[in-house]
Write a protein that holds these residues in place. Sequence first.
Motif, short mmCIF file in Angstrom:
data_model
loop_
_atom_site.label_atom_id
_atom_site.label_comp_id
_atom_site.label_asym_id
_atom_site.label_seq_id
_atom_site.Cartn_x
_atom_site.Cartn_y
_atom_site.Cartn_z
N PHE A 109 0.76 -1.37 0.08
CA PHE A 109 -0.07 -0.18 -0.12
C PHE A 109 0.81 1.18 -0.04
CE2 PHE A 109 -2.16 3.38 2.17
CZ PHE A 109 -3.39 3.58 1.55
N LYS A 110 0.52 2.07 -0.83
CA LYS A 110 1.16 3.40 -0.86
C LYS A 110 0.17 4.69 -1.07
CE LYS A 110 3.53 2.45 -4.39
NZ LYS A 110 4.56 2.62 -5.65
N ARG A 111 0.47 5.77 -0.47
CA ARG A 111 -0.26 6.96 -0.55
C ARG A 111 0.60 8.14 -1.06
NH1 ARG A 111 -3.31 10.02 4.50
NH2 ARG A 111 -3.60 11.65 3.40
N SER A 112 0.02 8.72 -1.91
CA SER A 112 1.09 9.85 -2.35
C SER A 112 -0.09 11.20 -2.68
CB SER A 112 1.71 9.65 -3.58
OG SER A 112 0.91 9.24 -4.91
N LYS A 113 0.71 12.35 -3.00
CA LYS A 113 -0.14 13.63 -3.02
C LYS A 113 0.52 14.01 -4.53
CE LYS A 113 -2.21 14.66 0.68
NZ LYS A 113 -3.50 15.14 0.78
N LYS A 114 -0.57 14.64 -5.38
CA LYS A 114 -0.04 15.09 -6.68
C LYS A 114 -0.38 16.64 -6.77
CE LYS A 114 0.74 11.01 -8.68
NZ LYS A 114 1.87 10.72 -9.76
N ALA A 115 -0.04 17.21 -7.64
CA ALA A 115 -0.43 18.51 -7.85
C ALA A 115 -1.48 19.22 -8.44
CB ALA A 115 1.02 19.34 -8.68
N ARG A 116 -2.00 18.17 -9.27
CA ARG A 116 -3.33 18.36 -9.86
C ARG A 116 -4.46 17.50 -9.32
NH1 ARG A 116 -5.11 15.09 -14.16
NH2 ARG A 116 -3.56 13.50 -14.66
N LYS A 117 -5.61 18.09 -9.11
CA LYS A 117 -6.76 17.28 -8.85
C LYS A 117 -7.55 16.35 -9.95
CE LYS A 117 -8.46 20.62 -5.59
NZ LYS A 117 -9.46 21.52 -5.16
N ALA A 118 -7.77 15.09 -9.70
CA ALA A 118 -8.41 14.17 -10.67
C ALA A 118 -9.39 13.28 -9.96
CB ALA A 118 -7.26 13.69 -11.49
N ILE A 119 -10.23 12.58 -10.83
CA ILE A 119 -10.85 11.63 -10.23
C ILE A 119 -10.65 10.14 -11.03
CG2 ILE A 119 -13.13 10.32 -9.32
CD1 ILE A 119 -14.12 13.34 -8.68
N LYS A 120 -10.01 9.17 -10.54
CA LYS A 120 -9.78 8.00 -11.45
C LYS A 120 -9.86 6.82 -10.70
CE LYS A 120 -6.10 10.23 -14.25
NZ LYS A 120 -4.99 9.96 -14.75
N ILE A 121 -10.15 5.72 -11.16
CA ILE A 121 -10.07 4.37 -10.51
C ILE A 121 -9.61 3.55 -11.70
CG2 ILE A 121 -11.43 2.41 -9.49
CD1 ILE A 121 -13.49 4.44 -8.54
N VAL A 122 -8.30 3.00 -11.47
CA VAL A 122 -7.71 2.34 -12.58
C VAL A 122 -7.05 0.90 -11.95
CG1 VAL A 122 -5.61 2.41 -13.98
CG2 VAL A 122 -7.00 4.63 -13.67
N LEU A 123 -7.27 -0.14 -12.66
CA LEU A 123 -6.63 -1.29 -12.47
C LEU A 123 -5.75 -1.48 -13.40
CD1 LEU A 123 -6.52 -4.20 -10.79
CD2 LEU A 123 -8.02 -4.85 -12.75
N GLY A 124 -4.37 -1.76 -12.88
CA GLY A 124 -3.39 -1.72 -14.10
C GLY A 124 -2.26 -2.73 -13.92
N ILE A 125 -1.17 -3.17 -14.98
CA ILE A 125 -0.45 -4.09 -14.99
C ILE A 125 0.87 -3.15 -15.10
CG2 ILE A 125 0.63 -6.18 -16.24
CD1 ILE A 125 -2.34 -6.87 -16.93
N SER A 126 1.98 -3.34 -14.41
CA SER A 126 3.17 -2.92 -14.84
C SER A 126 4.08 -4.06 -15.23
CB SER A 126 3.77 -2.21 -13.60
OG SER A 126 4.28 -3.02 -12.73
#
Length: 78
Positions: A59-76
Motif C-alpha cells: 500500500f502506498k499513498r501519495s499527493k499530486k499537484a493536480r486534482k483528478a478522480i480516477k479508478i484504475v486497475l493496471g499491470i506494470s
Amino acid sequence: MKFVEFGIGNTWLVRTETELADGTEYEEKGIVGPIKYHSLYLRIWIGKTVLIIDSREGFKRSKKARKAIKIVLGISGT
C-alpha cells in the motif's frame, strides 16, 4: 517501464503508458505489447490524493499537484 491500465479517468478506457529512461513518458490507446509482467496494481485518485495497492510494493499513498478522480486497475512491466 510499461503500464497497461483499465479504468475510468484516463484519456482512454484501456491504455498503455510507456516511461522512457530519460524520464519522459507517452501513452497509446489500447494494449501495446509485448509486456513482461512485473506487478498488478489498483490506483484510486481522489482530488490530490492517490491511493495505490500494488502486488509487489503493498500500500502506498501519495499527493499530486493536480486534482483528478480516477479508478484504475493496471499491470506494470517492461
